[in-house]
Design an enzyme around this catalytic site. Structure first.
Site, mmCIF file in Angstrom:
data_model
loop_
_atom_site.group_PDB
_atom_site.id
_atom_site.type_symbol
_atom_site.label_atom_id
_atom_site.label_comp_id
_atom_site.label_asym_id
_atom_site.label_seq_id
_atom_site.Cartn_x
_atom_site.Cartn_y
_atom_site.Cartn_z
ATOM 1 N N LYS A 146 -54.784 -0.921 75.621
ATOM 2 C CA LYS A 146 -53.980 -1.314 74.461
ATOM 3 C C LYS A 146 -52.525 -1.549 74.889
ATOM 4 C CE LYS A 146 -52.750 3.438 73.363
ATOM 5 N NZ LYS A 146 -53.270 4.694 72.811
ATOM 6 N N TYR B 169 -17.716 1.507 81.420
ATOM 7 C CA TYR B 169 -17.281 1.793 80.048
ATOM 8 C C TYR B 169 -17.032 3.288 79.870
ATOM 9 C CZ TYR B 169 -18.870 -2.866 78.639
ATOM 10 O OH TYR B 169 -19.045 -4.208 78.513
HETATM 11 C C1 LIG Z 1 -54.016 5.625 73.758
HETATM 12 C C2 LIG Z 1 -55.310 6.191 73.408
HETATM 13 C C3 LIG Z 1 -56.160 6.755 74.381
HETATM 14 C C4 LIG Z 1 -55.749 6.982 75.824
HETATM 15 O O1 LIG Z 1 -54.995 8.158 75.950
HETATM 16 P P1 LIG Z 1 -54.442 8.636 77.394
HETATM 17 O O2 LIG Z 1 -53.706 9.874 77.100
HETATM 18 O O3 LIG Z 1 -53.556 7.544 77.884
HETATM 19 O O4 LIG Z 1 -55.618 8.840 78.262
HETATM 20 C C5 LIG Z 1 -57.428 7.132 73.970
HETATM 21 N N1 LIG Z 1 -57.826 6.984 72.687
HETATM 22 C C6 LIG Z 1 -57.027 6.484 71.731
HETATM 23 C C7 LIG Z 1 -57.524 6.368 70.327
HETATM 24 C C8 LIG Z 1 -55.742 6.076 72.051
HETATM 25 O O5 LIG Z 1 -54.943 5.583 71.093
#
Ligand SMILES: *Cc1c(COP(=O)(O)O)cnc(C)c1O
Length: 372
Positions: free
Chosen positions: A34, A268
């Site tokens: 994702k 800055y």
């Molecule tokens: C992002 C996500 C994962 C992966 O989690 P990690 O900690 O990166 O292994 C698994 N399941 C869902 C529903 C997620 O949103």
């Protein structure tokens, strides 16, 4: 798009290595790619997964899932971020054989009605999300009888997999809560399995997979470890994963190298003042490129394999480093590594600590500088 001054390099061989390392733990995997594969590039990631023989993938939006399918990925693709599906969503899902995550009553009804309206012959495959204690998306356990009844009477929808997400699997001190989530998850699955005995279950994230809390036939959904990082880092269970290789590397050119004399200040706010003769360099990477404006003291970049401290205030497109202690001073045009690179490389975990965040955010942010 204006080309960024920094350069993001993705090592897909390292990604493949991490996938294989996790596969060897014996679970079927649904790698989580994702959010553009945590900033690394979702289409390239999907191609590697296909070549590695992976049969499931989890994308974010349905549109991202469609991109994964368009790379030729032949397995099941779940979109974890499903809104209430409209006709266009369901048409896309059916055409490309995508599996939207359905997590509420509205989603169930809307997807059924859309399949009917579209006169699809084949049912839409769905992933059923159960809320086991994240308090985010999903049906509570007490609604599962109703969900099972609904699905049994709805030939338009086929539950392919039941999904839930662990909230604290990366904290060994919280294992009781994780086991409680597992318990609720498998009780919910027992209910659906009465009508759908072939439905698969998918609970473990990276930490759940490494801790071994899920059932043997659980399709684990690792994300972070694919990209080279251990969610149990800094805990007593760090290293369970075996060696993981970092996948993302970010560098930017040094554009100015000059002395800063005793008593002179820099940047800055004049937050840095030289108390001895210094040699400083400005790197073409700033907060516009996702580099934090207020990193903790001790934040470093890496030049020719050696760490140099970040000094002064990070600017929009430039950051200053103290080059005084380098054995060999660099010249304008040489590279500074913000993340990874040769030698004593900075990891996303360290950068996350300096930035007050987690490695997930580091790669998501810096990955936005990728050019195709
Ligand atoms: C992002 C996500 C994962 C992966 O989690 P990690 O900690 O990166 O292994 C698994 N399941 C869902 C529903 C997620 O949103």
């Amino acid at each position: 798009m204006i080309e960024p001054s920094c350069h993001v390099r993705i090592n897909w061989e390292h990604f493949r290595h991490n996938v294989v390392t996790l596969m060897n733990r014996g679970h079927d995997l649904m790698p989580v790619i994702k959010a553009d594969a945590y900033g690394h590039g979702v289409t390239d990631a999907a191609r590697v997964l296909e070549r590695t023989g992976i049969k499931w993938a989890a994308a974010g939006t349905l549109q991202e899932a469609a991109l994964v399918r368009d790379t030729g990925f032949s397995g099941n693709i779940v979109s974890l971020l499903s809104r209430v599906p409209g006709d266009e969503d369901v048409r896309l899902a059916c055409e490309k054989q995508l599996t939207p995550l359905i997590h509420n009553r509205e989603g169930l009804l809307a997807s059924r009605d859309a399949v009917r309206r579209l006169h699809r012959e084949k049912p839409l495959t769905i992933a059923v999300k159960v809320d086991t204690g994240m308090g985010r998306l999903g049906f509570p356990l007490e609604h599962m009888e109703k969900v099972a009844e609904f699905l049994a009477a709805t030939p338009e929808l086929t539950p392919l997999v039941q999904i839930s997400h662990l909230a604290v699997a990366d904290d060994p001190a919280e294992s009781e809560y994780t086991l409680h989530q597992c318990d609720i998850f498998y009780r919910a699955a027992d209910i659906l399995h009465r009508n759908f005995p072939d439905m698969r279950c998918s609970l473990g994230n990276t930490a759940g997979l490494l801790e071994g809390v899920t059932a043997e036939d659980d399709i684990c959904r690792p994300g972070l470890a694919l990209y080279g990082y251990d969610p149990l880092y800094g805990t007593t269970h760090e290293g369970l994963s075996g060696p993981l290789l970092p996948v993302m590397e970010v560098s930017a050119p040094i554009i100015s190298v000059h002395p800063l004399h005793n008593g002179e200040s820099l940047g800055y706010g004049r937050t840095y003042k030289a108390e001895t003769e210094r040699l400083v360099g400005w790197v073409a990477m700033g907060y516009a490129d996702g580099y934090r404006r207020n990193p903790a003291p001790g934040t470093c970049m890496c030049i020719k394999g050696v760490r140099v401290p970040v000094i002064g205030r990070v600017a929009m497109q430039m950051t200053c480093v103290d080059l005084t202690d380098l054995p060999e001073p660099p010249a304008p045009g040489d590279l500074a590594y913000i993340l990874g690179g040769p030698g004593n490389a900075v990891s996303a975990q360290e950068l996350a600590e300096w930035w007050g965040t987690i490695p997930y955010e580091v790669t998501c942010l810096l990955g936005k500088n990728k050019t195709k």
